[in-house]
Design a protein around this motif. Structure first.
Motif, short mmCIF file in Angstrom:
data_model
loop_
_atom_site.label_atom_id
_atom_site.label_comp_id
_atom_site.label_asym_id
_atom_site.label_seq_id
_atom_site.Cartn_x
_atom_site.Cartn_y
_atom_site.Cartn_z
N ARG A 76 -27.18 10.26 13.21
CA ARG A 76 -26.24 11.06 14.02
C ARG A 76 -26.92 11.60 15.26
O ARG A 76 -26.32 11.65 16.34
CB ARG A 76 -25.68 12.21 13.18
N GLN A 77 -28.16 12.00 15.12
CA GLN A 77 -28.87 12.59 16.26
C GLN A 77 -29.29 11.55 17.28
O GLN A 77 -29.20 11.76 18.49
CB GLN A 77 -30.10 13.35 15.76
N LYS A 78 -29.75 10.39 16.78
CA LYS A 78 -30.31 9.39 17.68
C LYS A 78 -29.25 8.52 18.34
O LYS A 78 -29.44 8.05 19.47
CB LYS A 78 -31.30 8.51 16.91
N TYR A 79 -28.14 8.30 17.63
CA TYR A 79 -27.08 7.43 18.16
C TYR A 79 -25.75 8.17 18.09
O TYR A 79 -24.87 7.81 17.29
CB TYR A 79 -27.03 6.12 17.37
N PRO A 80 -25.56 9.19 18.92
CA PRO A 80 -24.36 10.04 18.81
C PRO A 80 -23.05 9.34 19.11
O PRO A 80 -22.00 9.79 18.67
CB PRO A 80 -24.63 11.16 19.82
N SER A 81 -23.09 8.23 19.85
CA SER A 81 -21.83 7.54 20.18
C SER A 81 -21.39 6.58 19.09
O SER A 81 -20.28 6.05 19.15
CB SER A 81 -21.98 6.77 21.50
N LEU A 82 -22.25 6.34 18.09
CA LEU A 82 -21.95 5.33 17.08
C LEU A 82 -21.46 5.96 15.78
O LEU A 82 -21.95 7.01 15.36
CB LEU A 82 -23.20 4.49 16.78
N GLN A 83 -20.49 5.31 15.16
CA GLN A 83 -20.01 5.69 13.83
C GLN A 83 -20.47 4.58 12.89
O GLN A 83 -19.86 3.52 12.81
CB GLN A 83 -18.49 5.81 13.84
N ILE A 84 -21.58 4.83 12.20
CA ILE A 84 -22.25 3.80 11.42
C ILE A 84 -21.91 3.96 9.94
O ILE A 84 -22.09 5.03 9.37
CB ILE A 84 -23.77 3.86 11.62
N SER A 85 -21.42 2.89 9.34
CA SER A 85 -21.11 2.88 7.92
C SER A 85 -21.81 1.69 7.27
O SER A 85 -22.35 0.82 7.95
CB SER A 85 -19.60 2.78 7.70
N THR A 86 -21.81 1.67 5.94
CA THR A 86 -22.43 0.56 5.22
C THR A 86 -21.45 -0.03 4.22
O THR A 86 -20.50 0.62 3.79
CB THR A 86 -23.69 1.01 4.46
N LEU A 87 -21.71 -1.27 3.86
CA LEU A 87 -20.87 -1.95 2.86
C LEU A 87 -21.74 -2.85 1.99
O LEU A 87 -22.52 -3.66 2.50
CB LEU A 87 -19.80 -2.81 3.55
N LEU A 88 -21.63 -2.71 0.69
CA LEU A 88 -22.21 -3.67 -0.26
C LEU A 88 -21.15 -4.73 -0.48
O LEU A 88 -20.14 -4.50 -1.13
CB LEU A 88 -22.58 -2.98 -1.57
N ALA A 89 -21.38 -5.92 0.09
CA ALA A 89 -20.32 -6.90 0.23
C ALA A 89 -19.88 -7.52 -1.10
O ALA A 89 -18.69 -7.66 -1.36
CB ALA A 89 -20.73 -8.01 1.20
N ASN A 90 -20.84 -7.94 -1.92
CA ASN A 90 -20.49 -8.63 -3.16
C ASN A 90 -21.16 -7.93 -4.34
O ASN A 90 -22.17 -8.40 -4.87
CB ASN A 90 -20.92 -10.10 -3.09
N PRO A 91 -20.62 -6.77 -4.75
CA PRO A 91 -21.29 -5.98 -5.80
C PRO A 91 -21.39 -6.70 -7.14
O PRO A 91 -22.37 -6.52 -7.85
CB PRO A 91 -20.41 -4.73 -5.90
N GLN A 92 -20.39 -7.51 -7.48
CA GLN A 92 -20.46 -8.21 -8.76
C GLN A 92 -21.62 -9.20 -8.78
O GLN A 92 -22.37 -9.28 -9.76
CB GLN A 92 -19.14 -8.93 -9.03
N ALA A 93 -21.78 -9.97 -7.70
CA ALA A 93 -22.90 -10.91 -7.63
C ALA A 93 -24.23 -10.18 -7.58
O ALA A 93 -25.22 -10.62 -8.18
CB ALA A 93 -22.74 -11.82 -6.41
#
Length: 471
Positions: free
Chosen positions: A128-145
């Motif tokens: 948040r501090q270093k990249y204030p213009s970005l809204q960064i999220s994460t996704l675990l794409a294939n949790p079953q695998a």
């Protein structure tokens, strides 16, 4: 939405009863969202098999875990994926790209990307501090695998995002039993896309960064599609920031300017960017590979942050012009895909008739760990079961570079078997377009894959240039 799809729940669904929901956390720090399904208990009127199967399919579709963690804001938001607060940035540039999703585990046994998204989740304050213009999220794409340490459960998830797979097959083959990955692809597309938007519609996500590892000696490879100027500039920036070819860092451009035919997950967003690091064994974590992946990821964040700032845009362009004075960025262009679902063309190998995942030839020792190595027509390529050497037939040109040499994922028919092929060229970072091919070059790329396989089998049966005794 988290749902435990157990055999008990299958029976309850088939009887028209409400399934049992369980809380499960698949990502560090992610919130748990549960939801009940307001279906009535079983009655004679709702025992119709078709209706019950539709319910089962719907729940199975909804059951795939959606572990998306928002990193841009610590405050609660109406959306479970992105914060509602505006980014801390004074620039109001309509061209700014803010919503970024970093994806790991597209292939469940590639642990590097999964480690990196967990690390990003723990670095919320720093981001948040270093990249204030970005809204960064994460996704675990294939949790079953990922839970089963497999590349995929049924089919390769990274081949399920073409128009044919997401739209046409759904319309024409709605009654065909879906696979785990086809369901997950539709879910991800609804969450991060949609890839195919109606007129006047918008993408939910500006940029997907898909993190991969490979068993091949590809070093740090930045993979982008042709025809996207923003990603072309981003790739140029990241390659330069990470040291360029002297540091074993390269850009690979897939010649798929038409988004409709791109089958990869990152194509679901407005822009897609893939980071590939190798060699890394499947189901293994390597510190150096994680560091390389994180270095490239943070360099991309840096590029996007500067691009979103009107004050910093000029400096960013100056950096690119200094690194690439003519606007030309060295890259490798992958061969055009020839088989359905492929990202790029390959030199295929013949497979065992009873097991399409087991090759009937192996890659010649002179090519092992030599990705981006030039080979010429007549050079050793494969070795068959009798020890005969199978030479390169020139099917993709007299001289080509090999990529993804002995990639473990390419032993699967679902991912497209064989060795990747590329040519060394450059692209214009202003347009994202590759150097124009000559008619002769285009003709060299038109050999059907079945002719290649026939050439290899003929070469082996006739006795190739060397036998086991000769070696």
């Amino acid at each position: 939405l988290f749902f435990s799809f157990t055999s008990t729940n299958k029976r309850r669904l088939l009887l028209g009863q409400q399934p049992s929901l369980q809380r499960r956390n698949y990502t560090t720090g992610s919130a748990i969202f549960t939801r009940t399904f307001p279906w009535k208990e079983a009655s004679p009127s709702n025992h119709n098999n078709h209706n019950n199967m539709q319910k089962l399919r719907l729940i199975r579709w909804m059951a795939v875990v959606l572990p998306v963690t928002s990193l841009a804001s610590s405050s609660s938001a109406t959306s479970p994926y992105y914060p509602t607060s505006s980014p801390n940035n004074n620039d109001n540039d309509d061209d700014a790209l803010r919503k970024i999703v970093v994806v790991g585990g597209t292939h469940g046994n590639e642990y590097t990307g999964v480690w990196c998204i967990h690390a990003l989740e723990r670095a919320q304050s720093k981001l948040r501090q270093k990249y204030p213009s970005l809204q960064i999220s994460t996704l675990l794409a294939n949790p079953q695998a990922h839970l089963q340490n497999k590349r995929f459960i049924d089919v390769d998830l990274n081949r399920e995002f073409s128009h044919d797979k997401l739209v046409v097959m759904e319309e024409e083959h709605g009654c065909v039993p879906p696979t785990v990955e086809s369901l997950r692809a539709k879910e991800i597309d609804a969450l991060l896309g949609p890839k195919f938007i109606e007129e006047g519609g918008t993408h939910t996500t500006d940029l997907i960064i898909d993190l991969h590892s490979t068993t091949s000696n590809m070093g740090l490879s930045i993979i982008i599609p042709e025809g996207d100027p923003v990603m072309a500039q981003a790739a140029a920036y990241v390659v330069d920031k990470c040291g360029g070819e002297e540091a074993n860092v390269r850009c690979l451009m897939h010649s798929l300017p038409n988004r409709d035919v791109r089958p990869n997950l990152s194509s679901a967003a407005k822009h897609g960017f893939t980071i590939e690091v190798g060699p890394v064994p499947q189901g293994v974590l390597r510190h150096d590979a994680v560091e390389l992946t994180e270095k490239a990821t943070y360099a991309l964040f840096e590029f996007m942050e500067q691009r979103n700032s009107n004050q910093k845009k000029a400096d960013l362009q100056a950096q690119l012009e200094k690194a690439f004075p003519l606007g030309q960025v060295p890259c490798f262009r992958s061969a055009p895909a020839k088989r359905p679902g492929e990202m790029s063309g390959k030199i295929p190998w013949p497979s065992h008739p009873e097991n399409p995942n087991f090759p009937f030839v192996m890659i010649h020792k002179s090519l092992q760990d030599r990705d981006f190595h030039l080979i010429r027509k007549g050079d050793p390529l494969f070795v068959d079961l009798d020890g005969n050497i199978v030479e390169y037939t020139g099917s993709h040109g007299q001289e080509v570079y090999l990529i993804f040499v002995n990639e473990g994922g390419y032993y699967y028919a679902s991912s497209g078997t064989g060795i990747g092929v590329a040519v060394k060229t450059y692209y214009d970072y202003h347009t994202g377009r590759l150097e124009v091919l000559t008619p002769e070059q285009e003709k060299e790329d038109e050999t059907p894959p079945e002719e290649e396989e026939h050439a290899y089998s003929s070469s082996s049966s006739a006795g190739s240039s060397s036998s086991k005794e000769d070696l």
